[in-house]
Design a protein around this motif. Structure first.
Motif, short mmCIF file in Angstrom:
data_model
loop_
_atom_site.label_atom_id
_atom_site.label_comp_id
_atom_site.label_asym_id
_atom_site.label_seq_id
_atom_site.Cartn_x
_atom_site.Cartn_y
_atom_site.Cartn_z
N ALA A 53 62.18 104.92 38.98
CA ALA A 53 61.95 105.07 40.42
C ALA A 53 60.96 106.20 40.65
O ALA A 53 60.57 106.90 39.72
N MET A 55 60.07 109.42 43.66
CA MET A 55 60.45 110.17 44.85
C MET A 55 59.20 110.90 45.33
O MET A 55 58.45 111.44 44.51
N ALA A 84 62.06 107.58 48.56
CA ALA A 84 62.14 107.19 47.16
C ALA A 84 62.30 105.69 47.05
O ALA A 84 62.69 105.03 48.03
N LYS A 86 62.52 102.15 43.91
CA LYS A 86 62.47 101.60 42.56
C LYS A 86 61.07 101.13 42.21
O LYS A 86 60.37 100.55 43.03
N ASN A 120 68.35 111.76 36.25
CA ASN A 120 69.42 112.20 37.14
C ASN A 120 70.83 111.88 36.67
O ASN A 120 71.78 112.43 37.21
N GLU A 127 67.74 105.80 33.91
CA GLU A 127 66.81 105.99 35.02
C GLU A 127 66.04 107.30 34.93
O GLU A 127 66.62 108.37 34.74
N ILE A 129 63.21 109.32 37.36
CA ILE A 129 62.59 109.33 38.68
C ILE A 129 61.34 110.20 38.62
O ILE A 129 61.41 111.39 38.34
N GLU A 130 60.18 109.58 38.86
CA GLU A 130 58.90 110.30 38.91
C GLU A 130 58.84 111.06 40.23
O GLU A 130 59.03 110.49 41.30
N LYS A 173 68.03 114.23 43.55
CA LYS A 173 66.57 114.15 43.47
C LYS A 173 65.91 115.03 44.53
O LYS A 173 64.88 115.66 44.28
#
Length: 197
Positions: A53, A55, A84, A86, A120, A127, A129-130, A173
């Motif tokens: 995903a 953010m 945010a 996917k 996270n 997962e 998260i960029e 996040k």
């Protein structure tokens, strides 16, 4: 005690013995694997394979930040968070960040900077998260999905930090995003900004 920068981690690694997919949904792929531990014993690992995903930390010219209020079913409450979403299969993370910011908030950004990746839930999910920062924002039309309901708001960094300190803001996040923002603004960490394509 070991050095935190020790690259020799062979004594910590687990090896896959067998694996099974126990559920495949639209977004989640739940697995149950048997692994061989470093001491030779076996154990079970249950986890979620996630496509990843992004953010976005949207910075308005006056210093305020764009945030969202959205009901999150698993925790049963409205959460305050940065935009945010996917990553679609084969989609570059920046393309996803640009898309999610526009769809959810209506804003388009002139400049973007990648902060890093947040893992996270490393105990049960793959997962990542960029984290992206966006500035030079221009307001426009939102394009929410049919199943998406959220309010867009603005807040100062101090307001968000106070909400984090009081326990009102608990989204992981968003909390990590605030840490990145503070460190960049203080000059401790650097970001490479580039114009939007």
């Amino acid at each position: 005690m070991t050095d935190v920068h020790n690259d020799d981690d062979r004594h910590l690694r687990e090896e896959l013995v067998s694996g099974q997919q126990v559920f495949q949904g639209r977004m989640l792929d739940v697995r149950c694997d048997t692994v061989r531990l470093p001491n030779g014993a076996t154990a079970t690992r249950e986890y979620i394979v996630h496509p990843g995903a992004v953010m976005v930390i949207p910075l308005l010219d006056d210093g305020r930040l764009v945030v969202e209020r959205q009901f999150r079913y698993p925790v049963g409450r409205v959460m305050l968070e940065f935009p945010a979403g996917k990553i679609d299969a084969g989609e570059p993370p920046l393309t996803c960040a640009v898309r999610e910011l526009a769809e959810e908030t209506g804003y388009r950004a002139a400049e973007w900077a990648r902060a890093g990746v947040l893992h996270n839930a490393i105990g049960y999910s793959s997962e990542g998260i960029e984290i992206w920062l966006a500035r030079g924002l221009t307001a426009g039309q939102r394009g929410l999905d049919d199943e998406e309901f959220l309010d867009v708001a603005t807040a100062t960094l101090d307001e968000l930090l106070a909400m984090a300190a009081s326990g009102e803001l608990t989204d992981a996040k968003t909390l990590i995003g605030l840490m990145w923002l503070q460190n960049w603004q203080s000059g401790r960490w650097t970001l490479n900004w580039h114009r939007a394509a």
